[in-house]
Write an enzyme that holds these catalytic residues in place. Structure first.
Site: not given
Ligand SMILES: *Cc1c(COP(=O)(O)O)cnc(C)c1O
Length: 495
Positions: A112
């Protein structure tokens, strides 16, 4: 070429990129999508010579076409700097048959950060460009990682405030600790008694509350979103797909133009959608392998064309993917509906009303860039264990979902295309589950003891993000019912 944005549920209006970033979600409940897809203006070989920031600029300038070069470079240079613990920003590691694109070297050790370290700059720049005088209040629902990354990004950013809602009991201890220890004059963190979908639905409800909006506008506030529905998050994510491909070319691992696969651990469908957009602007991508955990609503969708959220919500060891309503899928639905916003709206209304929809055969055919797969809890733990045993590489539970799904895909199809597993979190973010995989359950040990143990056996340095919270003071302890979310926002603004 100018790129404007329109809603997936109403084709009639169009906004500039900066307007779409400020607004977050369209008034009709739809998501903003680019009206047309530009193509990369420089060759793959030229991109292979650039660093992360330069590649990011080449990608973002195509989509944020109303930003000046100076504005955009200001945002990029402030986002991808020494906050990351590696110069490369997004390094690749070769582990057995796949490259792992490590997107967890930022401030909060999950992917993120790739988008949320730039979003505050994009947002404040957009506000300036559009003469927005109100204070921007970010409302965010989080399944764990978005919350902390958004808090870290927006804390003490002039002209902004942020409220984060997370499912109490639905995130890892480390994730919760990261959030409730967040400092900053303009931040608030609230646990809700419900799951992630409840939190997300609650935030969407506040966004579409016209009366509340008018009331707040009078007081000098305007809402926006840091959720992955904002194009200010989606577009920066395209950059690392381009970057990963060009690194493989640079190192002579693939020929320029040779297609590769990406396997992406998926929840809200934002990360993988950025991979799809990368393909549309010219990155040679063969398959996008969409990896789900036991909440396999996307796997079922790609298999059958039916999206059905009417099922049990399962709490897994990959909580950031415990999602039954993958918001960003709406952008793919719009695309495969031939940009028919009425059809898209009809399907989304059906999702809201009945919890399901079915796409036509023709639409399903247009999903051929994607392959769905899912991993059970047992497979995830086994995968972490076997890879560590054989190679010494430790992956987190989310990455392990993708790694397991890729293993099954490769065995089933015999596809030998070069594969990149998108690695979305540091193993130190989900240490309890990782240690369970490596050494069995350790119920009476606390999380930090497990962290030290992981460090001892793996020799992977403990990231700063973890050391920082080891002894930090708890600053946020509000818990509310999902019906009380609006009240909590009010309280925060009146403070
Ligand atoms: C948010 C997240 C995901 C999923 O990503 P999306 O964009 O919601 O599909 C996968 N792994 C981690 C560690 C995340 O923080």
């Amino acid at each position: 070429m100018e790129v404007k944005y329109r809603s997936t549920r109403d084709n009639s209006k169009s906004l500039t990129a900066s307007q779409a970033i400020i607004q977050g979600l369209s008034e009709d409940g739809g998501l903003f999508v680019p009206e047309n897809f530009p193509k990369l203006e420089v060759s793959i070989d030229a991109l292979a010579k650039m660093d992360y920031r330069e590649v990011a600029y080449e990608v973002m300038k195509l989509f944020f076409s109303d930003f000046t070069e100076e504005e955009l470079k200001y945002c990029i240079d402030h986002a991808y700097d020494s906050k990351f613990d590696t110069e490369e920003i997004a390094p690749l590691s070769l582990v057995e048959d796949s490259y792992y694109l490590e997107l967890f070297h930022g401030k909060t050790i999950a992917f993120k950060d790739m988008a949320l370290s730039i979003l505050p700059y994009l947002m404040t720049t957009s506000a300036k460009k559009n003469n927005v005088k109100e204070k921007i209040i970010i409302l965010t629902a989080t399944s764990g990682d978005t919350g902390k990354a958004a808090l870290a990004g927006f804390a003490d950013v002039e002209g902004t405030g942020i409220v984060v809602f997370y499912p109490k009991g639905g995130v890892s201890k480390i994730q919760e600790r990261q959030m409730v220890t967040q400092k900053g004059k303009n931040v608030k963190v609230v646990g809700i008694t419900g799951n992630f979908d409840d939190a997300q639905t609650g935030v969407k409800k506040i966004f579409s509350d016209k009366e509340f909006e008018a009331e707040l506008l009078k007081k000098g506030y305007r809402f926006s979103s840091a959720n992955s529905i904002n194009i200010g998050r989606l577009i920066p994510q395209i950059a690392y797909y381009v970057f990963a491909y060009t690194r493989l070319v640079k190192e002579g691992k693939v020929a320029s133009g040779e297609p590769i696969n990406f396997t992406v651990p998926t929840g809200n469908f934002g990360n993988i959608l950025a991979g799809f957009y990368a393909k549309k602007i010219g990155v040679p991508v063969n398959k996008l392998i969409c990896a789900s955990n036991e909440n396999k609503v996307l796997f079922d969708f790609f298999e059958t064309g039916v999206y059905d959220r009417n099922r049990e919500f399962i709490l897994t060891t990959s909580p950031s993917m415990d999602i039954l309503i993958s918001s960003n899928l709406e952008r793919l639905i719009y695309e495969i509906a031939g940009c028919d916003s009425n059809l898209c709206k009809e399907l989304m209304n059906s999702l809201t009303g009945n919890g399901r929809y079915e796409v036509t055969d023709k639409m399903k055919e247009k999903c051929s860039d994607f392959v769905g797969g899912y991993a059970t809890e047992e497979m995830v733990l086994e995968r972490i264990h076997e890879i560590f045993d054989r190679t010494g590489y430790v992956m987190d539970t989310h990455t392990a979902v993708a790694s397991s799904v890729y293993k099954m895909y490769a065995e089933k199809t015999g596809d030998k295309t070069t594969n990149v597993v998108v690695s979305t979190a540091s193993p130190y973010k989900f240490t309890r589950s990782v240690m369970e995989a490596l050494e069995g359950k350790a119920e009476d040990e606390d999380d930090f003891a497990l962290i030290d143990r992981l460090n001892e056996i793996s020799k992977i340095p403990i990231p700063n993000a973890v050391e920082e919270i080891r002894n930090a003071e708890i600053l946020h302890d509000t818990v509310c019912d999902k019906e009380q979310m609006k009240e909590e926002v009010k309280k925060f603004l009146e403070k």
